[in-house]
Each structure stands twice: as C-alpha cells, then as structure tokens.
Design an enzyme around this catalytic site. Structure first.
Site, short mmCIF file in Angstrom:
data_model
loop_
_atom_site.label_atom_id
_atom_site.label_comp_id
_atom_site.label_asym_id
_atom_site.label_seq_id
_atom_site.Cartn_x
_atom_site.Cartn_y
_atom_site.Cartn_z
N LYS A 1 -12.18 0.48 -2.48
CA LYS A 1 -11.20 -0.59 -2.64
C LYS A 1 -11.76 -1.95 -2.21
O LYS A 1 -11.25 -2.99 -2.61
CB LYS A 1 -9.93 -0.28 -1.85
CG LYS A 1 -9.02 0.74 -2.55
CD LYS A 1 -7.73 0.92 -1.79
CE LYS A 1 -6.77 1.86 -2.50
NZ LYS A 1 -6.21 1.31 -3.74
N ASP B 1 0.83 -1.21 0.00
CA ASP B 1 0.00 0.00 0.00
C ASP B 1 0.86 1.26 0.00
O ASP B 1 1.75 1.43 0.84
CB ASP B 1 -0.91 -0.01 1.23
CG ASP B 1 -1.90 1.14 1.23
OD1 ASP B 1 -1.57 2.21 1.77
OD2 ASP B 1 -2.99 0.98 0.65
N ARG B 2 0.59 2.13 -0.95
CA ARG B 2 1.40 3.34 -1.12
C ARG B 2 1.19 4.35 0.01
O ARG B 2 2.13 4.97 0.49
CB ARG B 2 1.08 4.00 -2.46
CG ARG B 2 1.66 3.29 -3.67
CD ARG B 2 1.14 1.89 -3.91
NE ARG B 2 -0.31 1.88 -4.11
CZ ARG B 2 -1.07 0.79 -4.00
NH1 ARG B 2 -0.55 -0.38 -3.65
NH2 ARG B 2 -2.38 0.85 -4.19
N THR B 3 -0.05 4.50 0.43
CA THR B 3 -0.34 5.46 1.50
C THR B 3 0.36 5.06 2.79
O THR B 3 0.98 5.90 3.47
CB THR B 3 -1.86 5.57 1.73
OG1 THR B 3 -2.45 6.18 0.58
CG2 THR B 3 -2.17 6.43 2.95
N THR C 1 -1.13 8.16 -6.00
CA THR C 1 -0.29 8.09 -4.81
C THR C 1 1.05 7.45 -5.13
O THR C 1 2.09 7.85 -4.61
CB THR C 1 -0.99 7.30 -3.69
OG1 THR C 1 -2.32 7.82 -3.50
CG2 THR C 1 -0.24 7.42 -2.38
N ALA C 2 1.05 6.47 -6.04
CA ALA C 2 2.29 5.78 -6.42
C ALA C 2 3.29 6.71 -7.10
O ALA C 2 4.49 6.38 -7.18
CB ALA C 2 1.96 4.60 -7.34
#
Length: 250
Positions: free
Chosen positions: A188, A67-69, A104-105
């Site tokens: 999601k 997960d990027r966040t 976000t990535a």
C-alpha cells in the site's frame, strides 16, 4: 455482395453491439493501485477487435474511504457511508452492474447493495461457485488476507463446504500484514514489492505445509506482489473470478 456475406457481417455487428454493451461500475480506491490493476485486467481479458468492443466502465476511485481492516477490528471509522456515496455516484451515471475490487470491503457489501438499485457482484459468492466448478476434489483452502478479513471470517462464511485455514497469528502479523501495510516495504505504500513478495511467499508456503490444496489471494493488493508460479499449489485471485463473470466466461 452475396447474401451469405451480408448475413455474416450483420451477425458480427449485432454480436459486437450486444456482447459488451453493459455499463460496469467500479467502487474503487481501496486501494488505488488495486483498482487500477483490476481495470487493466478487465481490459486485457475482454475479447475485442476495436476500442468500441470494450465495456463502458465508470470508476469512482475514492482513496479517502476509511480503512476497512481498522473498522472491522473496531479501531477505525466505518467506511460504509463513503462506500455508499461512491455507489450512488455510479448509479447516477447509469451503470448496469457494480463491483468492489477490495475483498475486505465485502464485509460491508450488504449495506452498500441495499442503498442502490443496480446489482453489485459479491466476489465471495462468485469465488465459491468458481471453486466448485474448478476444484472438485479439494479439502483445504489457505487464505492470504488482511487481519480484518481474517477476523471477520468472510471466507469461512462463504466457503463453508471446505476446511479454510489461515496463517498463524505471528505469521499473519509479521508477514502478511507487514507485506501489505508496512511503511517501509508494504504494498500500500507504493514501494518496491520485492520484500513484500518474499514475506507473502513464506506465508503461502506455511499454508501449503499445513495442507492447503489451493491458496486464495484474499486481498487485492496481494496479487500486485505474488503470482501463481510462485507456489507449488494453485493461487486463485478472486478478482479474476469477478472479471470472468463480467465478461461472461463463467
């Protein structure tokens, strides 16, 4: 057959061959439905007469990328190595250009781009150019995005000529993040988007009341639930901007 007809027919054949002849690579899976939505929108936006007019597209939809966040907030594993693996997989197939349908990535895009020999479009750079062309007199831009994107100040970095505003901390957590990540109603989770839509509209209205001239759907999942007609101000999907760039409209 007349020479005029033959020349016209040859021109159309050449145009068809060269126009959509590049191979597009998609570093996907962040999340899978956002990746699928991006690909479908690319298909719909491409002007074609037959199947062969479409771009060749190679997708590595790796939903196992961390997960990027969480990574940006310092509470999760970095996604960089697995993003690079996906990018290199695409390189082996001979793609000419890449893109990442996860905003976000893009916090990690420089590391990924350096690892491969083909260009990867930076959605934030393309968005900056698009806003300059499309919205010449705006001052404030409202951002609906993950907390990772908000905390990274990605939009503030690239939209430096504008006053970038975000939801309050309470609205960010209880409306935007809830709409994206909640186990019960989150986009999601793959559930019905009705409640997520309501929360995102309320967050967008907050930004409009704060003076936003334009709203940015700063997370690829957001446009699965809300549309431009939901707001009194324009809503821009950065991934649509990338698609316009890929098909040569901007």
């Amino acid at each position: 057959l007349s020479d005029k007809f033959l020349k016209s027919d040859l021109f159309l054949l050449r145009k068809r061959f060269f126009m959509n002849n590049k191979v597009i690579g998609i570093i996907g899976g962040m999340g899978p439905e956002a990746t699928a939505n991006f690909y479908m929108n690319l298909i719909k936006a491409t002007k074609v007469n037959v199947d062969q007019d479409h771009f060749r597209v190679i997708i590595d939809s790796n939903s196992k990328i961390p997960d990027r966040t969480k990574a940006i907030l310092g509470v999760g594993e970095s996604p960089v190595n697995q993003m690079i693996d996906a990018a290199k997989n695409l390189e082996k197939t001979g793609v000419d250009i890449g893109c990442i349908p996860c905003i976000t990535a893009h916090y990690f895009i420089e590391d990924v781009s350096k690892a491969v020999n083909y260009p990867i479009l930076n959605v934030l750079k393309e968005l900056e150019r698009f806003i300059e062309l499309r919205f010449s007199n705006i001052k404030k831009i409202g951002i609906l995005a993950t907390s990772g994107t908000v905390n990274s100040e990605l939009f503030t970095k690239y939209l430096k000529d504008y006053h970038v505003i975000y939801p309050s901390k309470e609205i960010q957590q209880n409306k935007v993040m809830e709409a994206i990540y909640s186990d019960e109603i989150g986009i999601k989770s793959g559930k019905d988007f009705k409640e997520a839509k309501r929360l995102l509209i309320e967050a967008g209205e907050y930004l409009i009341n704060e003076g936003a001239d334009v709203l940015i759907a700063g997370c690829t999942e957001i446009v699965l639930a809300i549309k431009p007609e939901d707001f009194s101000k324009p809503l821009v999907d950065p991934m649509e901007v990338v698609i316009k760039k890929l098909i040569g409209e901007i």
